[in-house]
Design a protein around this motif. Structure first.
Motif, mmCIF file in Angstrom:
data_model
loop_
_atom_site.group_PDB
_atom_site.id
_atom_site.type_symbol
_atom_site.label_atom_id
_atom_site.label_comp_id
_atom_site.label_asym_id
_atom_site.label_seq_id
_atom_site.Cartn_x
_atom_site.Cartn_y
_atom_site.Cartn_z
ATOM 1 N N GLY A 11 0.658 -1.305 0.114
ATOM 2 C CA GLY A 11 0.089 0.097 0.018
ATOM 3 C C GLY A 11 0.916 1.069 -0.116
ATOM 4 N N LEU A 12 2.057 1.327 -0.726
ATOM 5 C CA LEU A 12 2.832 2.440 -0.657
ATOM 6 C C LEU A 12 2.373 3.232 -2.137
ATOM 7 C CD1 LEU A 12 6.157 1.033 0.259
ATOM 8 C CD2 LEU A 12 4.699 2.393 1.820
ATOM 9 N N GLU A 13 1.382 3.766 -2.072
ATOM 10 C CA GLU A 13 0.705 4.796 -2.950
ATOM 11 C C GLU A 13 1.602 5.782 -3.275
ATOM 12 O OE1 GLU A 13 -3.404 5.263 -3.258
ATOM 13 O OE2 GLU A 13 -3.972 3.235 -2.730
ATOM 14 N N GLY A 14 1.816 6.064 -4.942
ATOM 15 C CA GLY A 14 2.691 7.239 -4.828
ATOM 16 C C GLY A 14 3.961 7.165 -4.471
ATOM 17 N N TRP A 15 4.679 6.165 -4.283
ATOM 18 C CA TRP A 15 5.921 5.956 -4.041
ATOM 19 C C TRP A 15 6.590 5.252 -5.216
ATOM 20 C CZ3 TRP A 15 8.803 4.790 1.091
ATOM 21 C CH2 TRP A 15 8.026 5.446 2.031
ATOM 22 N N GLU A 16 8.083 5.420 -5.495
ATOM 23 C CA GLU A 16 8.858 4.791 -6.559
ATOM 24 C C GLU A 16 9.342 3.752 -6.025
ATOM 25 O OE1 GLU A 16 13.235 5.751 -8.712
ATOM 26 O OE2 GLU A 16 12.165 7.459 -8.114
ATOM 27 N N GLU A 17 9.134 2.387 -6.715
ATOM 28 C CA GLU A 17 9.250 1.257 -6.408
ATOM 29 C C GLU A 17 10.307 0.411 -7.297
ATOM 30 O OE1 GLU A 17 5.568 -0.861 -5.757
ATOM 31 O OE2 GLU A 17 4.767 0.640 -4.477
ATOM 32 N N ASP A 18 11.225 -0.472 -6.715
ATOM 33 C CA ASP A 18 12.050 -1.163 -7.542
ATOM 34 C C ASP A 18 11.624 -2.654 -6.597
ATOM 35 O OD1 ASP A 18 13.553 0.206 -9.629
ATOM 36 O OD2 ASP A 18 14.254 1.272 -7.960
ATOM 37 N N HIS A 19 12.183 -3.781 -7.532
ATOM 38 C CA HIS A 19 12.035 -5.212 -7.221
ATOM 39 C C HIS A 19 13.327 -5.882 -7.358
ATOM 40 C CE1 HIS A 19 7.906 -3.495 -8.123
ATOM 41 N NE2 HIS A 19 7.591 -4.303 -7.000
ATOM 42 N N GLY A 20 13.642 -6.584 -6.290
ATOM 43 C CA GLY A 20 15.051 -7.382 -6.646
ATOM 44 C C GLY A 20 14.899 -8.593 -5.814
ATOM 45 N N MET A 21 16.163 -9.311 -5.877
ATOM 46 C CA MET A 21 16.158 -10.544 -5.324
ATOM 47 C C MET A 21 17.782 -10.764 -5.000
ATOM 48 S SD MET A 21 15.738 -14.440 -7.199
ATOM 49 C CE MET A 21 14.037 -14.277 -7.158
ATOM 50 N N ILE A 22 17.958 -11.278 -3.915
ATOM 51 C CA ILE A 22 19.221 -11.771 -3.290
ATOM 52 C C ILE A 22 19.306 -13.257 -3.271
ATOM 53 C CG2 ILE A 22 21.181 -11.635 -1.987
ATOM 54 C CD1 ILE A 22 20.012 -8.727 -1.452
ATOM 55 N N ALA A 23 20.258 -14.045 -3.879
ATOM 56 C CA ALA A 23 20.177 -15.697 -3.831
ATOM 57 C C ALA A 23 21.750 -16.227 -3.855
ATOM 58 C CB ALA A 23 19.276 -16.295 -5.149
ATOM 59 N N LYS A 24 21.765 -17.326 -3.627
ATOM 60 C CA LYS A 24 22.953 -18.024 -3.639
ATOM 61 C C LYS A 24 23.575 -17.933 -5.031
ATOM 62 C CE LYS A 24 23.605 -22.026 -1.609
ATOM 63 N NZ LYS A 24 23.564 -23.414 -1.511
ATOM 64 N N LYS A 25 22.590 -18.364 -6.160
ATOM 65 C CA LYS A 25 23.234 -18.178 -7.278
ATOM 66 C C LYS A 25 21.900 -17.955 -8.249
ATOM 67 C CE LYS A 25 26.176 -20.345 -11.091
ATOM 68 N NZ LYS A 25 26.947 -18.992 -11.251
ATOM 69 N N ILE A 26 22.097 -17.022 -9.359
ATOM 70 C CA ILE A 26 21.011 -16.647 -10.225
ATOM 71 C C ILE A 26 21.412 -16.949 -11.618
ATOM 72 C CG2 ILE A 26 19.501 -14.831 -10.770
ATOM 73 C CD1 ILE A 26 19.723 -13.734 -8.159
ATOM 74 N N GLY A 27 20.713 -17.820 -12.226
ATOM 75 C CA GLY A 27 21.090 -18.032 -13.635
ATOM 76 C C GLY A 27 20.448 -16.828 -14.566
ATOM 77 N N GLY A 28 21.243 -16.412 -15.631
ATOM 78 C CA GLY A 28 20.608 -15.422 -16.464
ATOM 79 C C GLY A 28 20.473 -14.020 -15.666
#
Length: 467
Positions: free
Chosen positions: A426-443
């Motif tokens: 519910g963060l309306e009006g916010w600038e949002e980014d999405h990410g992931m941190i894992a042991k290993k990520i293909g591609g």
């Protein structure tokens, strides 16, 4: 703290050096749990300065007093000073202060709570010595202690005779993650993360791991084998620090088994609610347990929605793998226990890795995202591992943390679901980014080109070289 050299503690040393260079009388209180490296820090700081280091022991007060007198006489190179019949510590310290007046001398009294335990008037006597004489000299008095509860209640608390006298204090905490590679220079970043998941950043614990041996061998020999330093360390620490260790054991066992809500802990232990609340507060103060709330929770919501977890990695590992397997371990079956535990250890590392990424310094160094709040978010059946909020700029970074090797397809699916869950925050009006941190990520490169923010242990390795 290291087999070859002193590791990290830059901020702590800067704090001590600033006090030393002030030119006025200083009364510092340094404390922290056992094995954290307090003595090594103070000796490293004082090594090139005129100093006296005294370690209080379990001996009677008078014996401790005579030993302190012997050390002070040795520093003064005055045999007669060592033969004066001082009855109390205030007389001894004031006489010493008269002899060094005008000179900068560091006086370290280590394990100070032991003096108090054997002779409670020490607190008032030290207050008297400071008020009448020491505060008018250039002495740098440092009281050090491993009993966190004793140092906070007997030395730092408002009711203590020493309240208001100290000129500074520092609670020593663990070595930051990016420095533990200096203890185990040949370990891969994955094995360093796993080692951190077992012993955390406690210098004395890290020194138990032989850098010439593999991770599994170190775990079996130095944690799971009867007689090893880390085999019974948890029990020793709890009995040293706490008056009713059995009740604390029950609470930690309940949390380690997955009971994270207050009511669940009460039901599991059978203890009264008020007692559980009191014990949890003590464990939080000792930084063994933490209570987490959703990062967006209001003060009112935070009172109701807290979840408890064991924040100290050594205690978390010990209560999950050592205590439940004591019968087998006592029989010398450490290798078999560890082999049987490996699948569950991988699950355990999921929460450990999330905790590591949730460390403010680690998250900032890895992502570069400047935040004012960082924490988990959950509501009903949905959960986001980490939400970083920059409230001033109305920016948010949502991150999933996985202790897994993910294909590009798996990573993309998790990120798409993260987008869905982030809308529920519910963060309306916010600038949002999405990410992931894992042991290993293909591609990983392809995902980054599409605008996703992704990191894995390879990126940790780059940061390790900058430490």
């Amino acid at each position: 703290m290291s087999r070859q050299r002193f590791i990290d503690r830059k901020r702590e040393l800067e704090f001590l050096e600033r006090a030393y260079k002030s030119g006025r009388a200083e009364f510092l209180v340094i404390y922290g749990r056992r094995r954290i490296g307090k003595t090594e820090l103070l000796l490293h700081f004082a090594r090139d300065k005129p100093h006296v280091y005294f370690l209080a022991t379990e001996r009677p007060y008078r014996d401790n007093l005579r030993e302190l007198q012997r050390l002070l006489a040795g520093f003064l190179e005055d045999e007669l000073f060592g033969k004066v019949a001082f009855e109390e510590i205030d007389e001894l310290l004031m006489a010493f202060a008269e002899r060094i007046e005008g000179k900068r001398v560091v006086l370290i009294i280590d394990e100070f709570p032991l003096l108090v335990e054997h002779h409670r008037p020490v607190l008032s006597l030290l207050q008297k010595a400071w008020d009448l004489k020491l505060s008018r000299t250039k002495i740098m008095l440092i009281l050090c202690g491993s009993s966190v509860s004793a140092m906070e209640s007997e030395v730092l608390a408002y009711k203590s005779p020493l309240y208001g006298r100290r000129t500074g204090q520092w609670q020593l905490t663990k070595i930051p993650f990016f420095h533990i590679g200096e203890f185990l220079p040949d370990y891969t970043i994955e094995n360093l993360v796993k080692t951190w998941g077992i012993v955390g950043g406690i210098p004395a614990y890290l020194l138990q791991f032989d850098p010439k041996k593999g991770f599994d061998e170190n775990v079996v020999e130095n944690v799971l084998s009867k007689g090893a330093f880390l085999y019974e360390e948890a029990e020793f620490l709890l009995r040293e620090e706490l008056r009713e260790p059995a009740n604390y054991f029950a609470i930690l066992q309940a949390i380690a088994s997955g009971r994270s809500k207050f009511g669940e802990i009460v039901s599991s232990t059978g203890l009264d609610k008020s007692l559980v609340s009191k014990y949890l507060s003590v464990l939080q103060r000792l930084r063994i347990v933490e209570r987490g709330v959703p990062v967006t929770a209001t003060i009112k919501e935070a009172r109701k929605r807290g979840l408890y977890s064991i924040s100290d990695n050594y205690f978390a590992f010990w209560f999950r793998y050592v205590l439940p397997n004591k019968g087998y371990l006592e029989a010398g079956l450490a290798e078999e226990v560890w082999e049987r535990s490996k699948d569950d250890f991988n699950t355990y590392m999921g929460s450990v890795f999330e905790k590591l990424i949730g460390n403010h310094e680690v998250f900032l160094r890895l992502t570069g995202f400047r935040f004012t709040k960082l924490g988990r978010w959950w509501h009903r059946g949905d959960e986001i591992d980490l939400v970083a909020l920059n409230e001033r700029e109305k920016k948010a970074l949502f991150v999933e943390v996985k202790w897994k090797e993910l294909s590009e397809r798996e990573a993309r699916g998790i990120l798409k679901d993260l987008e869905r869950k982030s809308e529920l925050v519910g963060l309306e009006g916010w600038e949002e980014d999405h990410g992931m941190i894992a042991k290993k990520i293909g591609g990983k490169d392809e995902l980054r080109e599409e605008g996703w923010l992704v990191w894995d242990l390879e990126d940790f390795g780059e940061l390790r070289s900058l430490s």
